[in-house]
Design a protein around this motif. Structure first.
Motif, PDB file in Angstrom:
ATOM      1  N   ARG A  30       0.810  -1.217   0.000  1.00  0.00           N
ATOM      2  CA  ARG A  30       0.000   0.000   0.000  1.00  0.00           C
ATOM      3  C   ARG A  30       0.845   1.271   0.000  1.00  0.00           C
ATOM      4  NH1 ARG A  30      -3.794  -1.586   4.971  1.00  0.00           N
ATOM      5  NH2 ARG A  30      -1.861  -2.678   5.531  1.00  0.00           N
ATOM      6  N   ALA A  31       2.150   1.115   0.183  1.00  0.00           N
ATOM      7  CA  ALA A  31       3.035   2.281   0.150  1.00  0.00           C
ATOM      8  C   ALA A  31       3.353   2.724  -1.270  1.00  0.00           C
ATOM      9  CB  ALA A  31       4.338   1.968   0.885  1.00  0.00           C
ATOM     10  N   GLY A  32       3.111   1.858  -2.256  1.00  0.00           N
ATOM     11  CA  GLY A  32       3.417   2.190  -3.635  1.00  0.00           C
ATOM     12  C   GLY A  32       4.731   1.587  -4.096  1.00  0.00           C
ATOM     13  N   ARG A  33       5.032   1.815  -5.356  1.00  0.00           N
ATOM     14  CA  ARG A  33       6.202   1.212  -5.991  1.00  0.00           C
ATOM     15  C   ARG A  33       7.463   2.032  -5.720  1.00  0.00           C
ATOM     16  NH1 ARG A  33       5.879   1.559 -11.535  1.00  0.00           N
ATOM     17  NH2 ARG A  33       6.863  -0.451 -11.942  1.00  0.00           N
ATOM     18  N   PRO A  40       0.375   7.403  -3.238  1.00  0.00           N
ATOM     19  CA  PRO A  40       1.364   6.717  -4.068  1.00  0.00           C
ATOM     20  C   PRO A  40       1.141   6.987  -5.552  1.00  0.00           C
ATOM     21  CG  PRO A  40       0.422   5.223  -2.432  1.00  0.00           C
ATOM     22  CD  PRO A  40      -0.406   6.471  -2.401  1.00  0.00           C
ATOM     23  N   ASP A  41       2.242   7.112  -6.264  1.00  0.00           N
ATOM     24  CA  ASP A  41       2.213   7.294  -7.710  1.00  0.00           C
ATOM     25  C   ASP A  41       2.334   5.926  -8.368  1.00  0.00           C
ATOM     26  OD1 ASP A  41       2.528   7.954 -10.336  1.00  0.00           O
ATOM     27  OD2 ASP A  41       4.401   9.074 -10.076  1.00  0.00           O
ATOM     28  N   GLU A  42       1.298   5.513  -9.055  1.00  0.00           N
ATOM     29  CA  GLU A  42       1.312   4.197  -9.688  1.00  0.00           C
ATOM     30  C   GLU A  42       2.313   4.115 -10.833  1.00  0.00           C
ATOM     31  OE1 GLU A  42      -2.627   3.315 -10.911  1.00  0.00           O
ATOM     32  OE2 GLU A  42      -3.437   3.164  -8.866  1.00  0.00           O
ATOM     33  N   ASN A  43       2.749   5.252 -11.337  1.00  0.00           N
ATOM     34  CA  ASN A  43       3.708   5.274 -12.440  1.00  0.00           C
ATOM     35  C   ASN A  43       5.120   5.615 -11.973  1.00  0.00           C
ATOM     36  OD1 ASN A  43       1.660   4.820 -14.470  1.00  0.00           O
ATOM     37  ND2 ASN A  43       1.021   6.943 -14.139  1.00  0.00           N
ATOM     38  N   SER A 100      11.048  -5.903  -0.888  1.00  0.00           N
ATOM     39  CA  SER A 100      10.759  -5.714  -2.298  1.00  0.00           C
ATOM     40  C   SER A 100       9.753  -4.580  -2.429  1.00  0.00           C
ATOM     41  CB  SER A 100      10.198  -7.012  -2.886  1.00  0.00           C
ATOM     42  OG  SER A 100       8.936  -7.301  -2.294  1.00  0.00           O
ATOM     43  N   GLN A 101       9.099  -4.478  -3.558  1.00  0.00           N
ATOM     44  CA  GLN A 101       8.083  -3.442  -3.735  1.00  0.00           C
ATOM     45  C   GLN A 101       6.787  -3.770  -3.009  1.00  0.00           C
ATOM     46  OE1 GLN A 101       7.659  -1.666  -7.676  1.00  0.00           O
ATOM     47  NE2 GLN A 101       9.466  -2.804  -8.344  1.00  0.00           N
ATOM     48  N   THR A 102       6.636  -5.009  -2.574  1.00  0.00           N
ATOM     49  CA  THR A 102       5.362  -5.406  -1.969  1.00  0.00           C
ATOM     50  C   THR A 102       5.495  -6.005  -0.581  1.00  0.00           C
ATOM     51  OG1 THR A 102       5.503  -7.592  -3.024  1.00  0.00           O
ATOM     52  CG2 THR A 102       4.337  -5.851  -4.230  1.00  0.00           C
ATOM     53  N   GLU A 103       6.693  -6.445  -0.186  1.00  0.00           N
ATOM     54  CA  GLU A 103       6.817  -7.210   1.050  1.00  0.00           C
ATOM     55  C   GLU A 103       8.144  -6.915   1.738  1.00  0.00           C
ATOM     56  OE1 GLU A 103       5.561 -11.710   2.144  1.00  0.00           O
ATOM     57  OE2 GLU A 103       7.174 -11.542   0.669  1.00  0.00           O
TER      58      GLU A 103
END
Length: 413
Positions: free
Chosen positions: A13-16, A70-73, A368-371
């Motif tokens: 949820r923090a974004g990429r 968060p910016d999805e791009n 990583s970007q998710t965990e």
């Protein structure tokens, strides 16, 4: 060494392309995780970042607050992000200090509420944030801002500009009271400044300073500065060259630690960009307290290294080890002072570390970007909390992508 996986936290949820900060932001006796996403509008080889979004999680994976969206791009970043976790106002609680929406912002660490804001001294003054005691106040309360490479500004406790300095300021200037006068000096690239911004002495190196460390490497009871760039140099506290290690092409990281306890003094490790045309062959080197080579990795396996640093007390016995964050075919790993592999992590990711529960032993986090996956050598129960809020060590309130730092007891100051 055996590292035990103690927790997995969903940070999606923090974004990429976020980077991790650690600190006891709510004062509950455990550290929390703050994931910071930078903007990606301009090329960070030439222009500084701002903060797009900051998201706080507890060690149970609960989302505490989020500032910005968060910016999805978002794209990957290779530079510092202007953010720190520190009690800048002295109220006993950590704040998130960052550059966001064109200004300097201070957010309450407990709930993410905006506490104060101030204009930047210059539109480009947001390459990083450095916290120091330039005025001899007895606690760091000065903020130092810089542009990408040429200028920095020192602010007082009210965020007014005290002085500015122009020159080759490197990536992340490091504050330290080198001369014992009660005020931090600032190793600003290749110029050492006193607390009033006056040059004290110069460092004779080319290009710019990639990484700066301070420690008593020769056991004389005084601090030395070690600078990584095209060469590796070590300097006394008053500006005398101790040694110059030239057997590197370009050192992106250096770090100091007691990696070989049987040898006198402290050792210096780092990364050498073995071939400028092929950064996929970055290799680790180790030199002794006199700058003599102990080990140099001759890489043949593809895969580049981003971080090589010293992690202290991962084993609970006070030992220093080398931590390398490696990608493209080589695993993240912990090494001893002979570069023997002690532990390899089972997945790729960026790295952070800290004493999450106040036990004295450090945890290591690969994310990583998710965990985010938390590892411990001591099997610390993350549900246990210290009886008082955890202090924020200097290494964490001067958190930098270029991994500058201090060796010895000052790691926890």
């Amino acid at each position: 060494m055996k590292l035990i996986e103690t927790a997995r936290i969903d940070i999606s949820r923090a974004g990429r392309f976020c980077r991790m900060w650690l600190g006891d932001i709510n004062g509950d006796g455990r550290m929390e995780i703050v994931m910071v996403q930078p903007d990606s509008d301009r090329d960070d080889r030439y222009f500084p970042h701002s903060v797009r979004c900051a998201t706080a999680f507890d060690l149970d994976g609960g989302l505490l607050w989020q500032v910005g969206r968060p910016d999805e791009n978002a794209r990957a970043s290779g530079a510092d992000i202007p953010a720190q976790l520190y009690d800048i106002d002295g109220d006993g609680r950590l704040e998130l200090i960052c550059v966001m929406d064109g200004g300097l912002r201070v957010y309450d660490g407990a709930n993410g509420g905006l506490k104060r804001s101030a204009p930047l001294p210059d539109p480009e003054a947001h390459d990083c944030i450095i916290i120091a005691d330039l005025e001899g106040a007895g606690r760091p309360r000065n903020i130092i801002l810089k542009n990408r490479y040429e200028k920095l500004w020192a602010l007082d406790a009210d965020f007014n500009v005290m002085w500015a300095h122009e020159g080759n300021v490197g990536h992340y200037p490091w504050p330290y009271d080198l001369n014992g006068d009660g005020r931090d000096e600032l190793i600003a690239g290749y110029t050492v400044l006193d607390g009033a911004g006056r040059p004290l002495w110069k460092i004779d190196m080319k290009d710019h300073a990639d990484c700066i460390w301070v420690g008593d490497i020769n056991s004389d009871g005084l601090p030395e500065a070690v600078i990584g760039g095209d060469d590796i140099t070590a300097w006394t506290h008053d500006g005398r060259l101790l040694w110059r290690f030239t057997d590197t092409v370009e050192s992106q990281n250096v770090a100091i630690g007691n990696l070989r306890p049987e040898l006198p003094g402290l050792e210096v490790c780092g990364l050498d960009r073995i071939d400028r045309g092929n950064p996929g062959l970055d290799g680790i080197f180790i030199v002794d307290s006199r700058g003599r080579p102990l080990f140099k990795e001759h890489r043949t396996v593809p895969g580049w290294s981003s971080v090589c640093t010293v992690i202290n007390n991962l084993d609970g016995r006070g030992s220093d080890h080398i931590l390398a964050y490696r990608r493209g075919g080589l695993p993240n790993a912990v090494y001893d002072g002979r570069l023997r592999t002690l532990f390899e992590f089972p997945f790729d990711g960026y790295v952070a570390w800290g004493d999450l529960c106040g036990t004295g032993a450090n945890h290591l986090i690969v994310y990583s970007q998710t965990e985010a996956v938390i590892y411990s050598a001591t099997g610390t129960d993350l549900s246990k909390k210290a009886a008082a809020p955890l202090p924020q060590p200097k290494r964490l309130y001067n958190n930098t992508r270029y991994w500058g730092g201090q060796a010895g007891a000052d790691v926890y100051r």
